[in-house]
Design a protein around this motif. Structure first.
Motif, PDB file in Angstrom:
ATOM      1  N   GLY A 134      32.911 -28.028  57.172  1.00 12.48           N
ATOM      2  CA  GLY A 134      34.044 -27.676  56.307  1.00 12.48           C
ATOM      3  C   GLY A 134      35.267 -28.542  56.552  1.00 12.48           C
ATOM      4  O   GLY A 134      36.366 -28.230  56.086  1.00 12.48           O
ATOM      5  N   VAL A 174      28.238 -37.334  55.575  1.00  9.74           N
ATOM      6  CA  VAL A 174      28.541 -36.367  54.503  1.00  9.74           C
ATOM      7  C   VAL A 174      28.044 -34.979  54.908  1.00  9.74           C
ATOM      8  O   VAL A 174      28.762 -33.974  54.752  1.00  9.74           O
ATOM      9  CB  VAL A 174      27.910 -36.828  53.169  1.00  9.74           C
ATOM     10  CG1 VAL A 174      27.960 -35.719  52.123  1.00  9.74           C
ATOM     11  CG2 VAL A 174      28.627 -38.074  52.648  1.00  9.74           C
ATOM     12  N   THR A 175      26.826 -34.912  55.460  1.00  6.05           N
ATOM     13  CA  THR A 175      26.262 -33.613  55.858  1.00  6.05           C
ATOM     14  C   THR A 175      27.112 -32.975  56.959  1.00  6.05           C
ATOM     15  O   THR A 175      27.405 -31.770  56.917  1.00  6.05           O
ATOM     16  CB  THR A 175      24.808 -33.802  56.358  1.00  6.05           C
ATOM     17  OG1 THR A 175      24.064 -34.394  55.304  1.00  6.05           O
ATOM     18  CG2 THR A 175      24.168 -32.483  56.743  1.00  6.05           C
ATOM     19  N   ASN A 213      31.221 -38.492  49.687  1.00  2.00           N
ATOM     20  CA  ASN A 213      30.095 -38.801  48.792  1.00  2.00           C
ATOM     21  C   ASN A 213      30.407 -39.915  47.808  1.00  2.00           C
ATOM     22  O   ASN A 213      29.501 -40.594  47.327  1.00  2.00           O
ATOM     23  CB  ASN A 213      29.547 -37.544  48.100  1.00  2.00           C
ATOM     24  CG  ASN A 213      30.608 -36.769  47.383  1.00  2.00           C
ATOM     25  OD1 ASN A 213      31.718 -37.266  47.214  1.00  2.00           O
ATOM     26  ND2 ASN A 213      30.302 -35.561  46.956  1.00  2.00           N
ATOM     27  N   ARG A 262      24.678 -40.580  54.893  1.00  5.75           N
ATOM     28  CA  ARG A 262      24.260 -39.204  54.579  1.00  5.75           C
ATOM     29  C   ARG A 262      24.558 -38.264  55.747  1.00  5.75           C
ATOM     30  O   ARG A 262      24.982 -37.129  55.548  1.00  5.75           O
ATOM     31  CB  ARG A 262      22.769 -39.179  54.236  1.00  5.75           C
ATOM     32  CG  ARG A 262      22.513 -39.554  52.781  1.00  5.75           C
ATOM     33  CD  ARG A 262      21.098 -39.195  52.400  1.00  5.75           C
ATOM     34  NE  ARG A 262      20.171 -40.057  53.104  1.00  5.75           N
ATOM     35  CZ  ARG A 262      19.510 -41.070  52.560  1.00  5.75           C
ATOM     36  NH1 ARG A 262      19.677 -41.333  51.294  1.00  5.75           N
ATOM     37  NH2 ARG A 262      18.693 -41.796  53.271  1.00  5.75           N
ATOM     38  N   GLU A 286      40.181 -31.356  47.417  1.00  3.69           N
ATOM     39  CA  GLU A 286      39.308 -32.503  47.683  1.00  3.69           C
ATOM     40  C   GLU A 286      40.137 -33.794  47.644  1.00  3.69           C
ATOM     41  O   GLU A 286      41.004 -33.952  46.782  1.00  3.69           O
ATOM     42  CB  GLU A 286      38.203 -32.562  46.617  1.00  3.69           C
ATOM     43  CG  GLU A 286      37.228 -33.676  46.872  1.00  3.69           C
ATOM     44  CD  GLU A 286      35.867 -33.434  46.239  1.00  3.69           C
ATOM     45  OE1 GLU A 286      35.684 -33.913  45.126  1.00  3.69           O
ATOM     46  OE2 GLU A 286      35.018 -32.795  46.871  1.00  3.69           O
ATOM     47  N   GLU A 312      30.187 -31.536  55.400  1.00  5.16           N
ATOM     48  CA  GLU A 312      29.895 -30.337  54.592  1.00  5.16           C
ATOM     49  C   GLU A 312      29.635 -29.135  55.495  1.00  5.16           C
ATOM     50  O   GLU A 312      30.142 -28.038  55.263  1.00  5.16           O
ATOM     51  CB  GLU A 312      28.669 -30.596  53.708  1.00  5.16           C
ATOM     52  CG  GLU A 312      29.008 -31.389  52.458  1.00  5.16           C
ATOM     53  CD  GLU A 312      27.775 -31.857  51.703  1.00  5.16           C
ATOM     54  OE1 GLU A 312      27.951 -32.541  50.692  1.00  5.16           O
ATOM     55  OE2 GLU A 312      26.633 -31.557  52.137  1.00  5.16           O
ATOM     56  N   GLU A 313      28.838 -29.345  56.546  1.00  6.30           N
ATOM     57  CA  GLU A 313      28.474 -28.220  57.414  1.00  6.30           C
ATOM     58  C   GLU A 313      29.667 -27.699  58.209  1.00  6.30           C
ATOM     59  O   GLU A 313      29.731 -26.522  58.542  1.00  6.30           O
ATOM     60  CB  GLU A 313      27.336 -28.643  58.353  1.00  6.30           C
ATOM     61  CG  GLU A 313      26.030 -28.759  57.580  1.00  6.30           C
ATOM     62  CD  GLU A 313      24.850 -29.233  58.419  1.00  6.30           C
ATOM     63  OE1 GLU A 313      23.756 -29.304  57.855  1.00  6.30           O
ATOM     64  OE2 GLU A 313      25.033 -29.548  59.620  1.00  6.30           O
TER      65      GLU A 313
END
Ligand code: NAD
Length: 327
Positions: free
Chosen positions: A112, A105-106, A296, A102, A290, A109-110
């Motif tokens: 980019g 992934v975070t 994920n 996790r 993507e 995402e944060e």
């Protein structure tokens, strides 16, 4: 061109350095704490050898990091690379704990940045052909599914001693289990619950799919096998199909049987998918699309495998995959 650093110049790192990067170009740093391994990959590719990512970043401009280190080190290297502003491709299993997965992934995402997983099956033509055949009803309604990964592991794959057993890298369940879960998910959709029996080097999984179909996966590192093995079989109300995987030559493909006849689609070598994974990752970086297997999706495979590990610990009962969410 994207400047890539290869982190981990062991067995897999050497294979991608020898078979993938010479044609694509862009490999600027070969990194391994073992200087001889870094030097060997550097010599194959023209990259510069380093013993740490931090040192390489001081001396070379790096845009992206291809991570091929033992499982329990994936999260540390991935978080270091993302923290340094680099796109990442990381080998399977995505991580060894959900908390690490996790966090990865975070972080992507944060920032980019592109975080892709080097999970082969979604890239393989045989699997894509099989998935299309299942979805378009070529073999009727799916009744059952099974996958088998039975081979004898040895040679370079075991020379550093971390792969076998119950150590922090997770044994066969994390090493081959994540592959097989990915394959079963490609063919049968999401997994709702799993039970597991066996041990560190041989595991049998029963997977209850969200669709209601039951799948079985058998993993062992102690069996010699033919080159082109039926690694998955989907049994349908109107026929069946086998996904053949060839690790030595070009005999892989999707073999479909129905009462009307048989057809063998495709001809591929398993290692073709390693080139496809790197190409897809670089394409995602340059085009902003993507990747085929984003972080994920790797996390989803990991969630199923960690539910199976819990089932093994608890004596083999079914564990709901969603129940691992908070762990
Ligand atoms: N997808 C596939 O078909 C496939 C096949 C084999 C291996 N793999 C995966 O590749 C990864 C590596 O496996 P392997 O068999 O090559 O292992 P390996 O032990 O042969 O190589 C790992 C290398 O990483 C190096 N290393 C350790 N810590 C490092 C660090 N902090 N920075 C840089 N390098 C470091 C080690 O010195 C070693 O050379 C694993 O995740 C494994 O599951 C995938």
């Amino acid at each position: 061109m994207t400047n890539v650093a290869l982190v981990g110049c062991g067995a897999m790192g050497e294979i991608v350095a020898r078979t993938v990067y010479p044609a694509l170009g862009g490999l600027v740093a070969a990194i391994d704490p073992d200087p001889a391994r870094a030097a060997a990959v550097a010599e194959l590719t023209g990259a510069r050898p380093f013993t740490s990512l931090a040192r390489a970043r001081q001396e070379v401009g790096i845009d992206a990091v291809d991570v091929r280190v033992p499982h329990h080190l994936h999260a540390t290297v991935v978080l270091e690379a993302l923290g340094a502003g680099c796109h990442v491709l990381v080998e399977k299993p995505f991580a060894t704990t959900l908390a690490d997965g996790r966090a990865m992934v975070t972080a992507a995402e944060e920032s980019g940045l592109v975080l892709a997983v080097a999970e082969n099956y979604p890239h393989m033509q045989a699997v894509r052909d099989a998935r299309t055949a299942v979805r378009t009803g070529v073999i009727g309604e799916v009744l059952a599914l099974r996958s088998t990964r039975a081979y004898q592991v040895g040679g370079v794959w075991v020379r550093d001693g971390w792969r076998h057993g119950t150590g922090p890298s997770g044994g066969i369940l994390l090493d081959q289990g994540t592959h097989q879960v990915s394959l079963v998910r490609c063919l049968g959709g999401p997994v709702r619950a799993v039970s597991a029996a066996g041990g560190a080097d041989m595991v049998s999984l029963t997977l209850m799919m969200a669709s209601g179909v039951v799948a079985q996966s058998l993993l062992t590192w102690s069996s010699p096998g033919p080159a082109d093995q039926a690694e998955a079989t989907v049994i349908g109300s109107g026929g069946r199909l086998d996904v053949l995987v060839d690790y030595d030559a070009d005999g892989g493909g999707c073999d479909i049987w129905t009462p009307g006849g048989t057809s063998l689609l495709g001809k591929e070598n398993y290692y073709d998918s390693h080139r496809l994974m790197v190409e897809d990752w670089l394409q995602a970086i340059s085009s902003g699309t993507e990747p085929v297997v984003p972080g994920n999706e790797g996390l989803e495979d990991l969630r199923v495998v960690l539910a199976a590990a819990r089932s093994l610990d608890e004596g083999g009962g079914f564990v709901e995959v969603a129940s691992t969410e908070g762990s």
